[in-house]
Scaffold this active site. Structure first.
Site, PDB file in Angstrom:
ATOM      1  N   LYS A   1      -8.981  -9.264   5.311  1.00 25.23           N
ATOM      2  CA  LYS A   1      -8.704  -8.546   6.555  1.00 25.23           C
ATOM      3  C   LYS A   1      -9.191  -9.349   7.761  1.00 25.23           C
ATOM      4  O   LYS A   1     -10.295  -9.897   7.734  1.00 25.23           O
ATOM      5  CB  LYS A   1      -9.388  -7.178   6.530  1.00 25.23           C
TER       6      LYS A   1
ATOM      7  N   GLU B   1      -5.195   7.388   8.882  1.00 23.70           N
ATOM      8  CA  GLU B   1      -4.858   8.265   7.758  1.00 23.70           C
ATOM      9  C   GLU B   1      -3.333   8.451   7.696  1.00 23.70           C
ATOM     10  O   GLU B   1      -2.694   8.861   8.647  1.00 23.70           O
ATOM     11  CB  GLU B   1      -5.558   9.625   7.820  1.00 23.70           C
ATOM     12  N   SER B   2      -2.798   8.146   6.544  1.00 26.36           N
ATOM     13  CA  SER B   2      -1.351   8.025   6.406  1.00 26.36           C
ATOM     14  C   SER B   2      -0.586   9.308   6.695  1.00 26.36           C
ATOM     15  O   SER B   2       0.442   9.281   7.379  1.00 26.36           O
ATOM     16  CB  SER B   2      -1.012   7.525   5.001  1.00 26.36           C
TER      17      SER B   2
ATOM     18  N   CYS C   1       0.842  -1.204   0.000  1.00 28.52           N
ATOM     19  CA  CYS C   1       0.000   0.000   0.000  1.00 28.52           C
ATOM     20  C   CYS C   1       0.877   1.253   0.000  1.00 28.52           C
ATOM     21  O   CYS C   1       1.679   1.449   0.917  1.00 28.52           O
ATOM     22  CB  CYS C   1      -0.910  -0.006   1.223  1.00 28.52           C
TER      23      CYS C   1
END
Length: 235
Positions: A48, A74-75, A21
């Protein structure tokens, strides 16, 4: 580790991630750059685990459990938290103006780059591909202009990285997205021009792709192309 069903590092940092990702790679690079001990729990995005909904109800990666049990998602939030929590790593500028300039640079990729990677892959119509490629290139030219202006500032040090002559927060936030250019090249033959309008961008890209903070977390091209084939619409 806790005896509950959710794996985490007691009194430490646990990063729920996936190595393919591009957003999770932001968090992985932030921890590496800050040299902070942490546990990585790999999440299979195609299968998942049931418990992951308790970590992040949105079921996205990355997610970060900090020592007091708080979960961050949130990255960019996770990466910025690491940068601010460990300021000795020098990942973020101390100047409010320089932080604003950095965020504006990152925003170019959020609005004028990343969406069009997927749109180029997601249509088999040649005219649509051309239109999205032109928009993508417009964003890259804007990024190249910002890089050149940044390199003329004291913190830019003439490049080739955004600031301070080393891989920093700009690169942490963006290199995994920029690397998707290899995917559109592979599937659509889209290459960034080697003209002056793109020169600063190409110089930056060439520099960061040689840096260990890029290479350590970058999947092989075969793995990357295979992972992104699902986004490609053919005739």
């Amino acid at each position: 580790m806790s005896s509950t069903a959710i794996p985490y590092e007691k009194d430490g940092y646990t990063l729920y991630s996936n190595h393919l990702c591009p957003y999770a790679q932001r968090a992985l690079r932030a921890f590496k750059a800050a040299d902070v001990p942490h546990k990585v729990v790999e999440i299979d995005l195609n299968n998942k685990p049931a418990w992951y909904a308790q970590v992040n109800p949105q079921l996205k990666v990355p997610a970060l459990r900090i020592p007091d049990g708080t979960i961050l998602i949130e990255s960019l939030v996770v990466a910025e938290y690491v940068a601010e929590e460990f300021p000795s790593a020098g990942l973020l500028p101390s100047s409010a103006l320089e932080r604003a300039q950095l965020r504006l640079f990152i925003e170019i990729f959020s609005s004028r780059f990343n969406p069009f990677i997927y749109r180029i892959l997601g249509t088999s119509d040649a005219d649509e591909q051309k239109k999205h490629t032109e928009t993508l290139f417009s964003g890259i030219r804007a990024a190249s202009k910002e890089l050149q202006e940044q390199w003329e500032r004291p913190s830019g040090q003439g490049g080739p990285f955004w600031a301070n002559g080393r891989f920093g927060f700009a690169e942490i936030a963006l290199v995994s997205l920029v690397n998707l250019l290899t995917v559109v090249d592979h599937y659509r033959g889209v290459k960034v021009p080697e003209t002056q309008d793109y020169a600063a961008f190409n110089r930056w890209r060439d520099a960061f792709t040689k840096d260990p903070l890029f290479t350590e977390f970058n999947p092989s091209q075969d793995v990357l192309f295979s992972a992104y084939k699902k986004f490609v619409v053919d005739n």
